[in-house]
Write a protein that holds these residues in place. Sequence first.
Motif, PDB file in Angstrom:
ATOM      1  N   ARG A   1      -9.743  20.838   9.819  1.00 48.54           N
ATOM      2  CA  ARG A   1     -11.068  20.665  10.120  1.00 48.54           C
ATOM      3  C   ARG A   1     -10.712  20.117   8.198  1.00 48.54           C
ATOM      4  N   PHE A   2     -11.212  18.795   8.470  1.00 47.48           N
ATOM      5  CA  PHE A   2     -10.859  18.014   7.418  1.00 47.48           C
ATOM      6  C   PHE A   2     -12.602  18.243   5.795  1.00 47.48           C
ATOM      7  N   ASP A   3     -12.900  18.413   4.888  1.00 49.18           N
ATOM      8  CA  ASP A   3     -13.815  19.291   3.935  1.00 49.18           C
ATOM      9  C   ASP A   3     -13.946  17.864   3.153  1.00 49.18           C
ATOM     10  N   LEU A   4     -14.467  17.578   3.598  1.00 49.86           N
ATOM     11  CA  LEU A   4     -15.483  16.027   2.761  1.00 49.86           C
ATOM     12  C   LEU A   4     -16.333  16.037   1.883  1.00 49.86           C
ATOM     13  N   ALA A   5     -16.416  15.121   0.456  1.00 50.27           N
ATOM     14  CA  ALA A   5     -17.480  14.681  -0.598  1.00 50.27           C
ATOM     15  C   ALA A   5     -17.596  13.897   0.493  1.00 50.27           C
ATOM     16  N   TRP A   6     -19.307  13.563  -0.169  1.00 51.99           N
ATOM     17  CA  TRP A   6     -19.953  12.426   0.610  1.00 51.99           C
ATOM     18  C   TRP A   6     -20.455  11.338  -0.822  1.00 51.99           C
ATOM     19  N   CYS A   7     -19.583  10.757  -0.846  1.00 54.04           N
ATOM     20  CA  CYS A   7     -19.840   9.867  -2.358  1.00 54.04           C
ATOM     21  C   CYS A   7     -20.266   8.509  -2.782  1.00 54.04           C
ATOM     22  N   LYS A   8     -21.506   8.960  -2.611  1.00 53.08           N
ATOM     23  CA  LYS A   8     -22.850   6.576  -2.688  1.00 53.08           C
ATOM     24  C   LYS A   8     -21.914   6.987  -1.449  1.00 53.08           C
ATOM     25  N   GLY A   9     -21.741   7.057  -0.280  1.00 52.03           N
ATOM     26  CA  GLY A   9     -21.058   6.625   0.714  1.00 52.03           C
ATOM     27  C   GLY A   9     -19.763   7.311   0.989  1.00 52.03           C
ATOM     28  N   GLN A  10     -19.036   7.014   0.102  1.00 54.15           N
ATOM     29  CA  GLN A  10     -17.709   7.060   0.851  1.00 54.15           C
ATOM     30  C   GLN A  10     -17.199   8.683   0.822  1.00 54.15           C
ATOM     31  N   PRO A  11     -16.433   8.525   1.981  1.00 54.08           N
ATOM     32  CA  PRO A  11     -15.983   9.746   1.532  1.00 54.08           C
ATOM     33  C   PRO A  11     -14.807  10.470   1.046  1.00 54.08           C
ATOM     34  N   LYS A  12     -14.931  12.034   0.435  1.00 56.56           N
ATOM     35  CA  LYS A  12     -13.370  12.072  -0.356  1.00 56.56           C
ATOM     36  C   LYS A  12     -13.222  13.242   0.225  1.00 56.56           C
ATOM     37  N   LEU A  13     -12.165  13.298   0.367  1.00 56.74           N
ATOM     38  CA  LEU A  13     -10.825  14.863   0.293  1.00 56.74           C
ATOM     39  C   LEU A  13     -10.753  15.635  -0.489  1.00 56.74           C
TER      40      LEU A  13
END
Length: 394
Positions: A104-116
């Motif tokens: 499972r990737f944990d991703l940050a939702w940064c202004k519509g762009q997922p970041k790892l």
Amino acid sequence: MVRLRRQLSPARLNWKSEADRLGYHYYQNADGSFAWREDVRYEFDDSALGLLQKVAETLHQLCLEVVDEAVLRPNGLDEFYIPRKVQNVVRDSWLRHDPFLIGRFDLAWCKGQPKLIEYNADTPATLPESTRMQTVWHEQLGKSHAHAPLQAQSLVDYLVSLRQADRISDTIHIVPYPDNIEDITHALYYQQWAKQAGLHAIHCELKDLEITHQGKLLHKGQIVRSMIRMYPWELMFRDSGARHLQDCECTFLNPPWTALLSNKALLPALWKRYPGHPNLLAAGYSLEDVTRARTGPYVEKPIHARGGENVRVLKNGKIICAEVGTYGSYPKIYQEFADHRIDGVTASVGAWIIGERFSGLTMRESHDPIVRHTSPIVPHLIRKKSRLAKIFGW
């Protein structure tokens, strides 16, 4: 526009009894807070789901390329702090193409762009919440909207394919972390899914494993040839029994090479290989690697930390937020801080991979910048079905 929003949502009056019925008994933390909440929900649109599928599968492939480079390069495994005595175990596992099961990737939702943020690709948790709790909630409150739970059927089908390809044996031993109610529950879920795949699934306690004179794993007189385990590689590699891993001829799910994926050293390795990638955050072993061109906060993480333990968020050397834990003595990496608040709440998007395919979502949130083991998981909806049907083949 790609959208993700947080909405208030009425909680079911009977959700606790429903959780107990589903075998999910650890929904309340020791401090009285809840590990599952449904007074809020997250809503994706179908374009967000499509984006997350693409990003998760792309990141998984980038991670595999990092593993390949580390395995093939002299001293490459040293950068991941893999003990020398088991480096051949990791290397041989990769060169044999031992199959990856689930992560499972944990991703940050940064202004519509997922970041790892990180990759939980050794012993990922949250199985009951991501499958049955989410599914039953959706059946009762989802109305006409879709959702994207962790696809248990995809895992069952994948186990079937591994058996048909003779990659695993007919009998598979399921080994939880000792005396841990969460992992015992995970083991029961895995056992049920393995049985659905037509396998003979045996629940096995770590203390009941023995070693034969030939170095094989033995459980109640039976050689263990395939195993789903919840005892982390970083602990197993440092155990006295690690000397038997080279010759035990057991297929582990997830295999030894995933010790590189669940390791925070993966984050600097990814950034070094793919600097500036839109789905990565700057990361390195020194502050300068992260702060050279940035003036904002940064995150300090031990390479083997789990559940947010010993993670610190800092700015200009001053602590903004910190979590205590048992991993403080491990080497540390630094990562660019991603402010991924939605309506003032830090939201972590969990994107599941089974085999090499995206297989569902899990939402977790925190009221400060650190997402912890105790942070609540909350349900989600997909506002449209059209893209969902295309992704999952429904």
